[in-house]
Write a protein that holds these residues in place. Structure first.
Motif, PDB file in Angstrom:
ATOM      1  N   CYS A   1       5.020  -0.351 -10.829  1.00  0.00           N
ATOM      2  CA  CYS A   1       3.627   0.065 -10.660  1.00  0.00           C
ATOM      3  C   CYS A   1       3.112   0.642 -11.972  1.00  0.00           C
ATOM      4  O   CYS A   1       3.781   1.472 -12.594  1.00  0.00           O
ATOM      5  CB  CYS A   1       3.506   1.120  -9.566  1.00  0.00           C
ATOM      6  N   GLN A   2       1.925   0.223 -12.363  1.00  0.00           N
ATOM      7  CA  GLN A   2       1.310   0.744 -13.588  1.00  0.00           C
ATOM      8  C   GLN A   2       0.016   1.468 -13.259  1.00  0.00           C
ATOM      9  O   GLN A   2      -0.811   0.963 -12.502  1.00  0.00           O
ATOM     10  CB  GLN A   2       1.023  -0.383 -14.582  1.00  0.00           C
ATOM     11  N   ILE A   3      -0.147   2.671 -13.823  1.00  0.00           N
ATOM     12  CA  ILE A   3      -1.369   3.434 -13.620  1.00  0.00           C
ATOM     13  C   ILE A   3      -2.490   2.801 -14.446  1.00  0.00           C
ATOM     14  O   ILE A   3      -2.383   2.685 -15.669  1.00  0.00           O
ATOM     15  CB  ILE A   3      -1.181   4.909 -14.038  1.00  0.00           C
TER      16      ILE A   3
ATOM     17  N   ILE B   1      -3.940   1.406  -9.234  1.00  0.00           N
ATOM     18  CA  ILE B   1      -2.573   1.073  -9.613  1.00  0.00           C
ATOM     19  C   ILE B   1      -2.352  -0.428  -9.488  1.00  0.00           C
ATOM     20  O   ILE B   1      -2.745  -1.040  -8.488  1.00  0.00           O
ATOM     21  CB  ILE B   1      -1.568   1.828  -8.727  1.00  0.00           C
ATOM     22  N   ALA B   2      -1.742  -1.009 -10.517  1.00  0.00           N
ATOM     23  CA  ALA B   2      -1.368  -2.421 -10.489  1.00  0.00           C
ATOM     24  C   ALA B   2       0.122  -2.519 -10.196  1.00  0.00           C
ATOM     25  O   ALA B   2       0.938  -1.863 -10.856  1.00  0.00           O
ATOM     26  CB  ALA B   2      -1.691  -3.095 -11.817  1.00  0.00           C
TER      27      ALA B   2
ATOM     28  N   THR C   1       4.562 -17.852 -10.472  1.00  0.00           N
ATOM     29  CA  THR C   1       5.297 -16.666 -10.912  1.00  0.00           C
ATOM     30  C   THR C   1       4.955 -15.466 -10.030  1.00  0.00           C
ATOM     31  O   THR C   1       4.530 -15.610  -8.892  1.00  0.00           O
ATOM     32  CB  THR C   1       5.004 -16.371 -12.392  1.00  0.00           C
ATOM     33  N   GLU C   2       5.110 -14.271 -10.583  1.00  0.00           N
ATOM     34  CA  GLU C   2       4.962 -13.040  -9.815  1.00  0.00           C
ATOM     35  C   GLU C   2       3.508 -12.752  -9.464  1.00  0.00           C
ATOM     36  O   GLU C   2       2.595 -13.030 -10.232  1.00  0.00           O
ATOM     37  CB  GLU C   2       5.547 -11.877 -10.628  1.00  0.00           C
ATOM     38  N   VAL C   3       3.304 -12.176  -8.296  1.00  0.00           N
ATOM     39  CA  VAL C   3       1.976 -11.752  -7.846  1.00  0.00           C
ATOM     40  C   VAL C   3       1.682 -10.358  -8.385  1.00  0.00           C
ATOM     41  O   VAL C   3       2.540  -9.468  -8.355  1.00  0.00           O
ATOM     42  CB  VAL C   3       1.895 -11.727  -6.305  1.00  0.00           C
ATOM     43  N   LEU C   4       0.466 -10.160  -8.891  1.00  0.00           N
ATOM     44  CA  LEU C   4       0.024  -8.850  -9.351  1.00  0.00           C
ATOM     45  C   LEU C   4      -1.065  -8.353  -8.414  1.00  0.00           C
ATOM     46  O   LEU C   4      -2.086  -9.010  -8.222  1.00  0.00           O
ATOM     47  CB  LEU C   4      -0.507  -8.918 -10.782  1.00  0.00           C
ATOM     48  N   LEU C   5      -0.838  -7.190  -7.822  1.00  0.00           N
ATOM     49  CA  LEU C   5      -1.770  -6.583  -6.876  1.00  0.00           C
ATOM     50  C   LEU C   5      -2.333  -5.305  -7.474  1.00  0.00           C
ATOM     51  O   LEU C   5      -1.583  -4.434  -7.907  1.00  0.00           O
ATOM     52  CB  LEU C   5      -1.037  -6.249  -5.568  1.00  0.00           C
ATOM     53  N   THR C   6      -3.660  -5.186  -7.498  1.00  0.00           N
ATOM     54  CA  THR C   6      -4.313  -3.990  -8.023  1.00  0.00           C
ATOM     55  C   THR C   6      -5.222  -3.394  -6.962  1.00  0.00           C
ATOM     56  O   THR C   6      -6.037  -4.102  -6.358  1.00  0.00           O
ATOM     57  CB  THR C   6      -5.138  -4.303  -9.278  1.00  0.00           C
ATOM     58  N   GLY C   7      -5.067  -2.093  -6.734  1.00  0.00           N
ATOM     59  CA  GLY C   7      -5.898  -1.444  -5.732  1.00  0.00           C
ATOM     60  C   GLY C   7      -5.787   0.066  -5.814  1.00  0.00           C
ATOM     61  O   GLY C   7      -5.021   0.617  -6.606  1.00  0.00           O
ATOM     62  N   PRO C   8      -6.532   0.771  -4.955  1.00  0.00           N
ATOM     63  CA  PRO C   8      -6.573   2.229  -4.996  1.00  0.00           C
ATOM     64  C   PRO C   8      -5.478   2.878  -4.166  1.00  0.00           C
ATOM     65  O   PRO C   8      -4.919   2.274  -3.249  1.00  0.00           O
ATOM     66  CB  PRO C   8      -7.948   2.536  -4.395  1.00  0.00           C
TER      67      PRO C   8
ATOM     68  N   ASN D   1       0.824  -1.209   0.000  1.00  0.00           N
ATOM     69  CA  ASN D   1       0.000   0.000   0.000  1.00  0.00           C
ATOM     70  C   ASN D   1       0.855   1.256   0.000  1.00  0.00           C
ATOM     71  O   ASN D   1       0.544   2.244  -0.671  1.00  0.00           O
ATOM     72  CB  ASN D   1      -0.933  -0.001   1.211  1.00  0.00           C
ATOM     73  N   GLY D   2       1.941   1.247   0.781  1.00  0.00           N
ATOM     74  CA  GLY D   2       2.826   2.398   0.823  1.00  0.00           C
ATOM     75  C   GLY D   2       3.490   2.659  -0.515  1.00  0.00           C
ATOM     76  O   GLY D   2       3.615   3.811  -0.957  1.00  0.00           O
ATOM     77  N   THR D   3       3.912   1.596  -1.167  1.00  0.00           N
ATOM     78  CA  THR D   3       4.514   1.726  -2.493  1.00  0.00           C
ATOM     79  C   THR D   3       3.521   2.334  -3.467  1.00  0.00           C
ATOM     80  O   THR D   3       3.862   3.209  -4.276  1.00  0.00           O
ATOM     81  CB  THR D   3       4.994   0.353  -2.990  1.00  0.00           C
ATOM     82  N   ARG D   4       2.271   1.894  -3.378  1.00  0.00           N
ATOM     83  CA  ARG D   4       1.227   2.428  -4.264  1.00  0.00           C
ATOM     84  C   ARG D   4       0.962   3.910  -3.982  1.00  0.00           C
ATOM     85  O   ARG D   4       0.719   4.700  -4.896  1.00  0.00           O
ATOM     86  CB  ARG D   4      -0.041   1.599  -4.111  1.00  0.00           C
ATOM     87  N   CYS D   5       1.013   4.297  -2.713  1.00  0.00           N
ATOM     88  CA  CYS D   5       0.822   5.706  -2.346  1.00  0.00           C
ATOM     89  C   CYS D   5       1.936   6.569  -2.934  1.00  0.00           C
ATOM     90  O   CYS D   5       1.684   7.667  -3.445  1.00  0.00           O
ATOM     91  CB  CYS D   5       0.771   5.864  -0.830  1.00  0.00           C
TER      92      CYS D   5
END
Length: 267
Positions: free
Chosen positions: A106-108, A118-119, A250-257, A74-78
């Motif tokens: 991170c992708q917008i 952001i993913a 493989t890699e985990v993809l996390l998408t959130g606000p 979450n911090g990285t996404r912020c």
């Protein structure tokens, strides 16, 4: 004066401060002071950011108690949301952030006002079943590393009780258990259905929080690997929803606000 930005992801709130404004020997003390809810600005942690390019940076996270965490989803996404705002980034633009757990891209996905979807690519998880003896009782769980440590416990329902005790109490005891000499994040997961789970988290260095990005990933990975969860999971926490995609290897993809809240200066 210390310029800062405050942002949150599902209620998990952070201050973003550029490293040029706080010397390395003052970062811990500054984080503790500014994260205080009543006498500071209030936050779960401070992300110190060093820009290394228009779409790249290096970050270090100090928790509210002054400890250093390898990573916060979450911090990285912020941080990514703030960088996107500063550089006017749009749909499909990417940001690369170097963390103490390695690089995270991170992708917008979408922007709406001060909010972003952001993913984030969260790396390849490591998982293993584990038992912890807690006050004479064996607690069955799944140890998960998403670049930082987690211990996932499955519960029967949304009361999130473990052996008749609250998740907050058990979370505290597990976090500080001798089996985890560096402490651990603790998640309590209720499987709603194959493609949806709900969880609560006792976060290392903070305590109970409304959400966690790496906790979301750890909970999903454990559910997929050990509870027959779908590879695309909706994950609910008290602060909101995130989505996790993982194929089991493989890699985990996390998408959130992530939402920008305020910008200002602190003493």
């Amino acid at each position: 004066m210390i310029p800062f930005v405050k942002a949150h992801a599902c209620g998990n709130d952070f201050l973003v401060i550029e490293t040029k404004h706080v010397s390395a020997d003052r970062q811990r003390e500054t984080a503790i002071r500014l994260c205080q809810r009543n006498t500071g600005i209030g936050a779960d942690g401070v992300e110190y950011l060093e820009w290394t390019g228009d779409r790249a940076g290096k970050i270090r996270l100090f928790n509210a108690d002054g400890s250093i965490a390898e990573l916060s989803g979450n911090g990285t996404r912020c941080v990514a949301a703030w960088m996107a705002h500063e550089k006017g980034l749009q749909h499909r633009d990417t940001i690369l952030l170097e963390t103490d757990a390695g690089p995270r891209e991170c992708q917008i996905i979408e922007r709406e006002g001060s909010g972003y979807q952001i993913a984030s690519r969260m790396g390849v998880p490591k998982i293993s079943p584990r038992q912890v003896n807690l006050k004479g009782q064996q607690i069955e769980g799944i140890a998960v590393s998403i670049g930082n440590p987690h211990f996932v416990v499955f519960v029967q329902d949304t009361s999130f009780l473990v052996a008749g005790r609250s998740w907050q109490e058990v979370g505290h005891d597990l976090c500080f258990h001798p089996d985890f000499p560096q402490q651990t994040n603790v998640e309590f997961v209720h499987v709603v259905r194959a493609d949806e789970i709900e969880f609560r988290i006792y976060e290392r260095g903070v305590g109970p929080t409304t959400s966690s990005g790496t906790g979301t990933c750890a909970s999903a990975v454990a559910a997929i690997a050990h509870r027959g969860g779908a590879r695309h999971l909706l994950v609910r926490a008290q602060g909101g929803e995130q989505r996790v995609e993982w194929d089991g290897s493989t890699e985990v993809l996390l998408t959130g606000p992530a939402h920008l809240i305020a910008q200002g200066e602190a003493f």
